[in-house]
Design an enzyme around this catalytic site. Structure first.
Site, PDB file in Angstrom:
ATOM      1  N   GLN A 293       0.815  -1.209   0.000  1.00  0.00           N
ATOM      2  CA  GLN A 293       0.000   0.000   0.000  1.00  0.00           C
ATOM      3  C   GLN A 293       0.856   1.270   0.000  1.00  0.00           C
ATOM      4  OE1 GLN A 293      -2.914  -1.634   3.307  1.00  0.00           O
ATOM      5  NE2 GLN A 293      -3.846   0.120   2.301  1.00  0.00           N
ATOM      6  N   HIS A 294       0.202   2.371  -0.305  1.00  0.00           N
ATOM      7  CA  HIS A 294       0.710   3.734  -0.100  1.00  0.00           C
ATOM      8  C   HIS A 294       1.766   4.212  -1.090  1.00  0.00           C
ATOM      9  CE1 HIS A 294      -1.388   3.233   3.648  1.00  0.00           C
ATOM     10  NE2 HIS A 294      -0.457   2.497   4.193  1.00  0.00           N
TER      11      HIS A 294
ATOM     12  N   ASP B 120      -2.244  -4.788   0.006  1.00  0.00           N
ATOM     13  CA  ASP B 120      -1.828  -6.070   0.564  1.00  0.00           C
ATOM     14  C   ASP B 120      -2.636  -6.498   1.782  1.00  0.00           C
ATOM     15  OD1 ASP B 120      -0.715  -4.074   2.151  1.00  0.00           O
ATOM     16  OD2 ASP B 120       1.345  -4.774   1.938  1.00  0.00           O
TER      17      ASP B 120
END
Length: 501
Positions: free
Chosen positions: A71-72, A259
């Site tokens: 992520q991110h 994830d």
């Protein structure tokens, strides 16, 4: 028999699993490493994916596939869809100051944190995409001006799998299965069916950007513009079973997800289940029927991949705490387990605060680790091994407490991730966490969750498919040791008072 593929593009590697869509039986798999570091050229993800797919026997017989990914991560694209600079990953903490600035801009003190929590369900920390965009605008203004679109790792890979984006070295190496034609070159932005307008994402991953609201299901473009300095194309947020199209190298594409949402699908997470994941990062999350908004910032109010919500607490330090303890003691993981289990609970007062790479829960990005309580009697390998395992678990227990404070009900704790394979973790976790724990069978849960999503995209049923291996796992119980956490809490606060902590 319909086949589905799940892809996990994690921080450390790419994993591909091919499963029977009806039973979930694993048929074949492959993996390839990613480069180290907290910033990575996305073309490295593509190279690893190509290698992992080849190792898994290709995708020519696959009916659907989906991508779960870290992520991110900030993937910034120019007007022609080219990557402007290496992606800043979730574990890159250079945007910590930018995070604090963004919070304060919506109100001083707790007011700003509350405003962010109400707007997007989370309070910005260095992990989130919005803070990385602010860092880019402040530190690389010329690159920031070139940003025409912003996406996440899974968004970019799904886009490429669909044949979109410009060519780069190695991008034409994808083996086209018989009967298919095309190229990963795709079309330039603005062309019909391709380009930046073809970027897609899902609720789970969009909720980790800091500019999409799980509660309203909409982007907060004002927050994007506040961070970057101008607006940019953002991926269209797909419904849980909505396909962005066909993959050039396989069948129907699933929406993909981040994830943690993929892992929730992978273990068949249900109401009352809390996952404690011990991987590169540590995460504690649960499926919820309602959105959360925690102004303390401890719990991120994410969405999941099913239309529900996924309140989550994250630590930056998890399985690598065990790696570091092994390195300090000069032993392997099996020996570390034996040493830790020979020491008494609480390690006779020796405490390891494992902030080896800063920390996110609590939010202390500049902090360092600490060992406290060294005496002649505790200066032994067994005590240090036990304290390292307990420190790792106490950090995760802090995340568990934060979820309970947001109204999450705990009926079962499921341990997943590489660190859950540790015998010491398995036996000590129920004592520190205060609940029995079920250790999920060894597997690639993010890739498995992506495969389950792909199967769901095929069936378009009301709920994701249930598979034969769901709910299987060994359960461990132990008397609770609350004094371990009390002692850890005392030392944790001592570290907060140190300069730079």
């Amino acid at each position: 028999m319909a086949l589905v593929a799940g892809i996990d593009s994690s921080t450390q590697s790419c994993k591909v699993v091919v499963r029977d869509a009806e039973t979930g039986a694993l048929l074949r798999e492959g993996r390839a490493p990613h480069p180290d570091g907290t910033e990575v050229d996305p073309t490295a993800w593509w190279a690893a994916l190509t290698s992992a797919v080849e190792q898994a026997g290709g995708l020519d017989d696959v009916d659907a596939l989906a991508v779960g990914a870290q992520q991110h991560g900030m993937v910034a694209l120019d007007e022609e869809g080219r990557v402007i600079r290496p992606a800043l990953l979730w574990n890159d903490t250079r945007s910590a100051r930018a995070a604090a600035e963004l919070v304060d801009e919506l109100g001083l003190g707790d007011t700003g944190a509350l405003a962010w929590a109400e707007a997007v369900g989370t309070v910005p920390v260095a992990s989130f995409t919005v803070t990385k965009l602010r860092w880019l605008a402040e530190n690389e203004p010329e690159n920031a001006k070139r940003v025409a679109a912003v996406c996440l790792p899974h968004d970019w890979l799904t886009w490429r799998l669909g044949g979109h984006g410009p060519s780069f070295p190695g991008s034409d190496d994808w083996a086209m299965p018989p009967g298919r034609s095309g190229s990963v070159r795709g079309s330039l932005p603005g062309a019909a069916g391709g380009g930046l307008n073809a970027l897609t994402t899902d609720r789970g991953d969009a909720s980790g950007t800091g500019y999409w609201s799980p509660a309203t299901g909409a982007y907060r473009l004002d927050l994007l513009e506040r961070a970057l300095g101008h607006l940019a194309v953002l991926p269209r947020v797909l419904r849980p079973t909505e396909s962005p199209g066909e993959a050039l190298a396989g069948g129907r594409l699933g929406p993909g997800t981040g994830d943690n949402a993929a892992a929730a699908l992978g273990v068949g997470l249900g109401p009352g289940d809390v996952v404690v994941s011990i991987g590169t990062s540590g995460t504690v999350f649960a499926v919820s029927e309602r959105a959360t908004a925690d102004p303390s910032g401890l719990v991120a109010g994410f969405a999941d991949a099913t239309g529900r919500y996924l309140p989550l607490a994250c630590t930056l330090n998890a399985a690598r705490v065990l790696d570091a303890a092994c390195a300090l003691l000069g032993v392997d993981h099996a020996t570390l387990d034996r040493l830790a289990l020979r020491a008494p609970a609480g390690a006779d007062g020796l405490v390891v605060v494992p902030y080896l790479e800063g920390e996110r829960t609590p939010n202390r990005p500049e902090s360092t680790g600490a060992i406290h309580g060294l005496r002649l009697s505790t200066s032994t390998p067994t005590h240090l091994a036990r304290a390292a395992v307990e420190g790792l678990l106490c950090g995760l227990a802090d995340g568990l407490d934060a979820l309970v404070a947001q109204g999450v009900t705990i009926e079962r704790i499921v341990l997943v991730g590489g660190g859950s394979r540790s015998e010491a973790v398995q036996h000590i976790a129920p004592a520190v966490l205060g609940y029995p724990v079920t250790v999920a069978p060894e597997g690639e849960y993010v890739a498995d969750g992506a495969a389950r999503q792909a199967a769901w995209t095929l069936s378009r049923a009301q709920e994701p498919p249930r598979w034969a291996h769901d709910g299987v796992g060994a359960t461990f119980e132990a008397p609770a040791t609350p004094w371990v956490r009390e002692r850890y809490g005392e030392v944790r606060e001592l570290t907060a008072s140190r300069p730079g902590a």
